[in-house]
Design an enzyme around this catalytic site. Structure first.
Site, short mmCIF file in Angstrom:
data_model
loop_
_atom_site.label_atom_id
_atom_site.label_comp_id
_atom_site.label_asym_id
_atom_site.label_seq_id
_atom_site.Cartn_x
_atom_site.Cartn_y
_atom_site.Cartn_z
CG ASP A 68 -0.39 0.29 2.51
OD1 ASP A 68 -1.11 0.84 3.36
OD2 ASP A 68 0.79 -0.03 2.75
CE1 TYR A 70 7.59 3.51 0.93
CE2 TYR A 70 7.52 4.95 -1.00
CZ TYR A 70 8.07 3.87 -0.32
OH TYR A 70 9.11 3.16 -0.89
CG PHE A 81 8.65 -0.41 -3.75
CD1 PHE A 81 8.92 -0.76 -2.43
CD2 PHE A 81 8.04 -1.33 -4.57
CE1 PHE A 81 8.59 -2.02 -1.95
CE2 PHE A 81 7.70 -2.60 -4.10
CZ PHE A 81 7.97 -2.94 -2.78
CG HIS A 190 8.84 -6.43 1.18
ND1 HIS A 190 9.35 -5.23 1.65
CD2 HIS A 190 7.71 -6.12 0.50
CE1 HIS A 190 8.56 -4.25 1.26
NE2 HIS A 190 7.55 -4.76 0.57
#
Length: 227
Positions: A68, A70, A81, A190
């Site tokens: 989701d 930031y 990202f 991740h």
């Protein structure tokens, strides 16, 4: 009944028209309208569909799936990202750039803005497209998951040879909707410090591997260098 007419790139609007007409999407709009009266929501309305606007359906070559947006002020701008120029790089983005440095030799960049990737055909898709300020995953259950699942299914069904980069358990679950006979799926941990520091991220070489696959398919490689 109200017609929902989001501002989104025309090829995507055609491909996912039925989602915009569905009851669950009307519910997303209703919830967001309510939320905005009480909370600060990121990204701003114009940027919610930024990933789609920068990477039209017929130009998608690579898909990176984030969780989701930031949730800090000034960070989210609709690409997973990515942060705008001048914004401090979050830890996951730092680790992405460190891996690119090791994999391809590019120096660590000043900017964390990944728009240049999106413009080359990298769909930077968060599974949830909005978030409350300061509350990670706060919009995870309002319907966005259904919407982005439909996007992934459409890409899998109607295109061939897309490279899906699935980083972490959450993204790997999305892989169940992808036809691996038609597409390429690269998985690893991740890039967040929690996963990366346990050895699940660094050394994945996903950026060079992606380009090798693209070249084999006769497609131009991605220039992963950010200035």
């Amino acid at each position: 009944m109200e017609t929902i007419n989001p501002k989104i790139e025309s090829s995507w609007k055609t491909i996912i028209k039925t989602e915009f007409e569905a009851d669950y999407f009307r519910n997303i709009k209703k919830i967001l309208t309510q939320e905005k009266s009480t909370f600060t929501i990121y990204p701003n309305g114009a940027a919610i569909f930024n990933a789609f606007n920068l990477t039209p359906f017929n130009q998608v070559k690579v898909v990176i799936i984030g969780q989701d947006p930031y949730h800090g002020r000034g960070q989210a701008h609709g690409l997973c990202f990515s942060v705008l120029d001048g914004v401090k790089h979050p830890p996951s983005l730092e680790n992405i750039f460190k891996e690119i440095n090791t994999d391809l030799g590019y120096s660590y960049p000043k900017s964390g803005n990944l728009t240049a990737w999106a413009e080359q055909g990298v769909l930077l898709l968060n599974a949830t497209l909005t978030v409350r300020e300061g509350e990670a995953n706060s919009h995870q259950n309002i319907g966005w998951q259904k919407f982005t699942d439909a996007v992934i299914e459409k890409l899998s069904r109607e295109k061939e040879g897309i490279i899906f980069l699935l980083w972490g358990g959450f993204a790997k679950k999305k892989g169940l909707m992808i036809d691996n006979n038609k597409h390429h799926i690269l998985t690893c941990g991740h890039p967040s410090p929690l996963s990366a520091n346990k050895g699940h991220w660094f050394g994945n070489k996903h950026f060079s591997k992606t380009n090798e696959l693209l070249v084999k398919m006769g497609k131009p490689p991605i220039n992963w260098k950010i200035d």
